[in-house]
Design a protein around this motif. Structure first.
Motif, PDB file in Angstrom:
ATOM      1  N   THR A 105       3.479  -1.270   9.248  1.00  0.00           N
ATOM      2  CA  THR A 105       2.315  -0.454   9.082  1.00  0.00           C
ATOM      3  C   THR A 105       2.219   0.561   8.094  1.00  0.00           C
ATOM      4  N   TYR A 106       3.514   1.480   8.199  1.00  0.00           N
ATOM      5  CA  TYR A 106       3.492   2.367   7.318  1.00  0.00           C
ATOM      6  C   TYR A 106       3.404   2.190   5.738  1.00  0.00           C
ATOM      7  N   ALA A 109      -0.070   1.228   5.022  1.00  0.00           N
ATOM      8  CA  ALA A 109      -0.690   2.162   4.804  1.00  0.00           C
ATOM      9  C   ALA A 109      -0.647   2.920   3.398  1.00  0.00           C
ATOM     10  N   ARG A 111       0.189   1.328   0.886  1.00  0.00           N
ATOM     11  CA  ARG A 111      -0.348   0.256  -0.160  1.00  0.00           C
ATOM     12  C   ARG A 111      -1.793   0.673  -0.269  1.00  0.00           C
ATOM     13  N   THR A 112      -2.383   0.672   1.025  1.00  0.00           N
ATOM     14  CA  THR A 112      -3.969   1.039   0.775  1.00  0.00           C
ATOM     15  C   THR A 112      -4.184   2.218   0.179  1.00  0.00           C
ATOM     16  N   LEU A 113      -3.139   3.229   0.026  1.00  0.00           N
ATOM     17  CA  LEU A 113      -3.432   4.613  -0.624  1.00  0.00           C
ATOM     18  C   LEU A 113      -2.877   4.509  -2.175  1.00  0.00           C
ATOM     19  N   GLY A 114      -2.905   3.578  -2.489  1.00  0.00           N
ATOM     20  CA  GLY A 114      -2.598   3.473  -4.123  1.00  0.00           C
ATOM     21  C   GLY A 114      -1.203   3.441  -4.529  1.00  0.00           C
ATOM     22  N   TRP A 115      -0.377   3.162  -3.653  1.00  0.00           N
ATOM     23  CA  TRP A 115       1.251   3.256  -3.979  1.00  0.00           C
ATOM     24  C   TRP A 115       1.712   1.683  -4.278  1.00  0.00           C
ATOM     25  N   LEU A 128      12.332   6.803   6.369  1.00  0.00           N
ATOM     26  CA  LEU A 128      12.286   6.574   7.820  1.00  0.00           C
ATOM     27  C   LEU A 128      13.235   5.732   8.416  1.00  0.00           C
TER      28      LEU A 128
ATOM     29  N   PRO B  73      -3.804  -4.167  -2.858  1.00  0.00           N
ATOM     30  CA  PRO B  73      -4.533  -3.064  -2.029  1.00  0.00           C
ATOM     31  C   PRO B  73      -4.506  -1.738  -2.980  1.00  0.00           C
ATOM     32  N   ARG B  74      -3.699  -1.462  -3.720  1.00  0.00           N
ATOM     33  CA  ARG B  74      -3.661  -0.095  -4.206  1.00  0.00           C
ATOM     34  C   ARG B  74      -4.797  -0.043  -5.257  1.00  0.00           C
ATOM     35  N   LEU B  78     -10.290   1.126  -1.681  1.00  0.00           N
ATOM     36  CA  LEU B  78     -10.714   1.360  -0.269  1.00  0.00           C
ATOM     37  C   LEU B  78     -10.199   2.194   0.575  1.00  0.00           C
ATOM     38  N   TYR B  80      -8.396   2.877   4.402  1.00  0.00           N
ATOM     39  CA  TYR B  80      -7.877   1.957   5.645  1.00  0.00           C
ATOM     40  C   TYR B  80      -7.564   2.752   6.804  1.00  0.00           C
ATOM     41  N   ALA B  86      -0.935   5.035  11.977  1.00  0.00           N
ATOM     42  CA  ALA B  86       0.157   4.919  10.860  1.00  0.00           C
ATOM     43  C   ALA B  86       0.206   6.001  10.437  1.00  0.00           C
ATOM     44  N   LEU B  87       0.159   7.110  10.688  1.00  0.00           N
ATOM     45  CA  LEU B  87       0.368   8.488  10.089  1.00  0.00           C
ATOM     46  C   LEU B  87       2.025   8.421   9.829  1.00  0.00           C
ATOM     47  N   PHE B  88       2.400   8.713   8.521  1.00  0.00           N
ATOM     48  CA  PHE B  88       3.809   8.930   8.025  1.00  0.00           C
ATOM     49  C   PHE B  88       4.283   9.918   9.145  1.00  0.00           C
ATOM     50  N   PHE B  99      -1.215  12.149   0.453  1.00  0.00           N
ATOM     51  CA  PHE B  99      -0.356  11.013   0.148  1.00  0.00           C
ATOM     52  C   PHE B  99      -1.099  10.072  -0.870  1.00  0.00           C
ATOM     53  N   GLY B 100      -2.432   9.941  -0.726  1.00  0.00           N
ATOM     54  CA  GLY B 100      -3.105   9.017  -1.579  1.00  0.00           C
ATOM     55  C   GLY B 100      -3.594   9.542  -2.817  1.00  0.00           C
ATOM     56  N   ARG B 102      -1.764  11.034  -5.289  1.00  0.00           N
ATOM     57  CA  ARG B 102      -0.422  11.137  -6.178  1.00  0.00           C
ATOM     58  C   ARG B 102      -0.983  10.892  -7.573  1.00  0.00           C
ATOM     59  N   ARG B 145      -7.097  11.200   5.419  1.00  0.00           N
ATOM     60  CA  ARG B 145      -6.156  10.507   4.591  1.00  0.00           C
ATOM     61  C   ARG B 145      -6.742   9.504   3.637  1.00  0.00           C
ATOM     62  N   ALA B 146      -7.701   8.747   4.480  1.00  0.00           N
ATOM     63  CA  ALA B 146      -8.339   7.523   3.916  1.00  0.00           C
ATOM     64  C   ALA B 146      -9.341   8.046   3.042  1.00  0.00           C
ATOM     65  N   PRO B 149      -8.668   9.642  -1.331  1.00  0.00           N
ATOM     66  CA  PRO B 149      -8.811   9.235  -2.798  1.00  0.00           C
ATOM     67  C   PRO B 149     -10.338   8.866  -3.016  1.00  0.00           C
TER      68      PRO B 149
END
Lengths: 208, 238
Positions: A105-106, A109, A111-115, A128, B73-74, B78, B80, B86-88, B99-100, B102, B145-146, B149
């Motif tokens: 899931t990390y 997450a 991926r959904t944040l643009g990485w 990790l 997804p990137r 959107l 999520y 799922a916090l790092f 994080f988003g 960058r 975080r979501a 961006p």
């Protein structure tokens, strides 16, 4: 030599471990057997295979000579190679375990944040999984230092060139220089104990 | 901006055949567990791919099997919020929220992170790790975080599960306020009728991988609590 071998094992072993932990591909089972084989093969068999590959008649050995790099066998390069092959399975196994424990899931997450995938591997997955990677490096290093059989076969035991701590002990006992053997054995034992202590500490420390 | 979803096929172990729209504001994807809500959300986000169909937001097509469009997804733009956030774990609150972002110059990024920390009321928590936060605080970090961006749509997967009731009602209220202040459209997965009552403008009811009902939440679920009444549907559209 052991440090160089461990470094090589880090660079090749960690991506391989990630592949084995995260991707499905044809030949995966075969690959995982191949990379772990040096762990269970008799060191002389391993040394023999290395000779077949990098020896003066071997494919890699001949290419190496044609490239003007001289021969591999009975050089320090061969000693590093033997130590690397011996260390690799330990690095891969521990790193693979480390990667498998990272919740996907990390990565999702990220991926959904643009990485992209490479960035995620370096910024999320590796940080990790570092415990597993570090434990693998420590074990691999200890194994690289202790490598004896394959080293003897491909690198020999030439003082000042390919003699390692392990082959030096053998030499000292053969030559009746027991004090020297004692000292070297003690040094290697302390190092091995240090590695185990270190791994124990990574396992117990705070989670991140 | 309206999300339009229509897809079918096996995704993993599950058979999905859904068609609905989310007209803006807060849309609840509502149904019992095993209805395929989370899977539907994952398909919208691009984390899973359905066999056939089309997903679009306004004019931008995220997925269209016939046209061979399947944005990763990137590139979907959107946000999520995962069920367990799922916090790092290796990053602090600031690192997680930023994080988003960058690719943004450092000073802009820090300004945006500060703005979001302010928005979710986490001032003073910048340097904390997720393991040192309460469930409610983690949820706020996940939201920030979501949102960082500036997504066109925020997807939320059962964000209130596993919280005790008192915190849950407070966070529900916070989410509603966040929605009002940012105007971001939301698609919320939930199995809780009370959450639908308090939050949702539009309702999509899912059962066994099919949409069984769709419409204004106020009409489909009677007895809405006043919290949701306070927001008009239009302030979520943009």
């Amino acid at each position: 030599m052991a440090s160089l071998a461990t470094l090589l094992a880090l660079v090749t072993g960690v991506p391989l471990a990630w592949l084995l932990a995260r991707r499905a591909f044809p030949g995966k089972d075969l690959l995982s057997v191949l990379v772990l084989l040096p762990m269970v093969l008799p060191p002389t068999v391993l040394g023999y295979y290395l000779l077949v590959v990098v020896g003066r008649q071997g494919l890699v050995g001949r290419l190496w000579e044609m490239a003007g790099l001289g021969r591999i066998v009975f050089t320090p390069t061969a000693a590093v190679l033997a130590a690397f092959v011996a260390a690799l399975p330990f690095v891969i196994r521990a790193a693979q375990g480390g990667f498998e424990q990272v919740d996907r899931t990390y990565e999702e997450a990220a991926r959904t944040l643009g990485w992209g995938e490479v960035g995620i591997f370096l910024a999320v997955t590796v940080p990790l999984a570092w415990r597993g990677i570090l434990a693998g490096l420590a074990l691999g290093f200890a194994r690289a230092v202790g490598e004896f059989g394959a080293t003897l076969m491909v690198a020999g035991n030439i003082p000042g060139r390919t003699r390692t701590a392990s082959t030096a002990i053998y030499d000292a006992v053969q030559g009746g220089r027991l004090a020297e053997a004692h000292l070297l054995a003690l040094l290697l034992s302390i190092m091995a104990g240090g590695v185990l202590l270190f791994i124990g500490r990574i396992g117990r420390g705070s989670r991140w | 901006m309206s999300l339009e979803v229509c897809f079918a096929g096996r995704v993993g172990e599950f058979d999905l055949d859904v068609a609905f729209r989310a007209p803006g504001g807060i849309t609840a994807l509502f149904g019992p567990s095993g209805a395929g809500k989370t899977l539907t959300l994952r398909c919208v986000a691009g984390l899973d791919s359905p066999a056939t169909g089309r997903i679009s937001i306004g004019d931008s097509v995220l997925f269209d099997r016939k046209a061979e469009i399947d944005l990763p997804p990137r590139e979907r733009g959107l946000g999520y919020v995962f069920q367990h956030h799922a916090l790092f774990p290796h990053l602090d609150v600031e690192g997680n929220i930023g994080f988003g972002l960058r690719g943004m110059p450092r000073s802009d990024r820090m300004a945006r992170v500060a703005e979001l920390i302010d928005l979710v009321g986490l001032g003073g928590f910048e340097g904390r790790r997720p393991s040192d936060l309460s469930g409610g605080e983690r949820q706020r970090v996940a939201l920030a975080r979501a949102l960082a961006p500036e997504p066109s749509l925020l997807l939320l997967d059962e964000p209130f599960s596993g919280l005790d009731d008192e915190i849950r009602w407070r966070l529900l209220d916070e989410l509603l306020q966040l929605h009002r202040r940012t105007g971001v459209a939301m698609l919320l997965v939930t199995h809780d009728v009370e959450e639908v009552r308090r939050l949702a403008h539009w309702l999509v009811r899912l059962r066994k991988g099919r949409v069984v009902d769709e419409g204004l939440a106020a009409e489909l679920i009677p007895g809405r609590a006043p919290a949701a009444e306070r927001t008009s549907r239009s302030d979520g559209d943009r």
